[in-house]
Design a protein around this motif. Structure first.
Motif, short mmCIF file in Angstrom:
data_model
loop_
_atom_site.label_atom_id
_atom_site.label_comp_id
_atom_site.label_asym_id
_atom_site.label_seq_id
_atom_site.Cartn_x
_atom_site.Cartn_y
_atom_site.Cartn_z
N CYS A 20 68.74 11.63 29.06
CA CYS A 20 67.96 11.47 27.82
C CYS A 20 68.05 10.02 27.35
N GLU A 22 67.55 9.01 24.36
CA GLU A 22 68.12 8.92 23.01
C GLU A 22 69.63 9.13 23.01
N CYS A 23 70.09 10.27 23.55
CA CYS A 23 71.52 10.62 23.43
C CYS A 23 72.30 10.33 24.71
N CYS A 49 65.60 14.81 25.33
CA CYS A 49 66.04 16.20 25.44
C CYS A 49 64.98 17.21 25.02
N CYS A 57 69.03 17.01 21.35
CA CYS A 57 70.08 16.03 21.62
C CYS A 57 71.44 16.50 21.10
ZN LIG Z 1 69.01 13.71 24.04
#
Ligand SMILES: [Zn+2]
Length: 173
Positions: A20, A22-23, A49, A57
């Protein structure tokens, strides 16, 4: 793409996972086809995610990047395999690198862009649907820190034997 816990000499099976944006957690992807779709658009449409059903996430990672498996990391934006074709990537026995080839619907194996171009020339019936840009022989990078330790030791020993005997016991397939 992740290689699962295959033992030396056994067949390797693949687990597909993407990270992912983002995370940074890794999410398992059920099939090669879905994985290839995500990979083909990795730059212009990075994976997050919530593209996976019922995952956010905040949920724990599906799989951790560690040496319990051997990891191979794909390059982004490899084109999706043309319909009816099979794309295979094979790990060399010495873990040095992977090799990619395509199997055509006719059962012919294409090992390079040159072979793919020749195939397309010889098969004008594909001209409307696919082009040379649909083939990529770029292979994932084998993450050396995730190669099994006992294997590395064995490899070291075999290399020594090769040196002593002056024979090639170990080579790329
Ligand atoms: Zn994520």
């Amino acid at each position: 793409m992740v290689l699962s816990n295959g033992k030396l000499g056994a067949c390797w099976s693949y687990v597909y996972a993407v990270q992912c944006k983002e995370c940074l957690k890794w999410r398992r992807i059920p099939t090669q086809e879905v994985f290839e779709g995500i990979r083909a658009n990795a730059t212009k449409d990075p994976f997050v995610c919530n593209k996976k059903l019922e995952v956010t996430c905040d949920d724990p990672a599906d799989i951790e990047y560690d040496s319990s498996r051997t990891w191979v990391i794909d390059k982004p934006d490899v084109p999706k395999t043309p319909p009816g074709f099979i794309r295979e990537v094979i790990l060399r026995k010495d873990f040095s690198k992977m090799d990619a080839h395509y199997i055509t619907p006719e059962g012919k194996r294409l090992r390079s862009s040159v072979e793919a171009a020749t195939f397309l020339e010889e098969h004008p019936e594909y001209n409307q649907t696919i082009s040379i840009a649909d083939f990529s022989f770029i292979t994932p990078k084998v993450m050396s820190e995730t190669i099994p330790k006992d294997y590395v030791r064995k490899l070291g020993i075999e290399k020594k034997i090769v040196k002593q005997n002056g024979k090639k016991l170990f080579g790329s397939a």
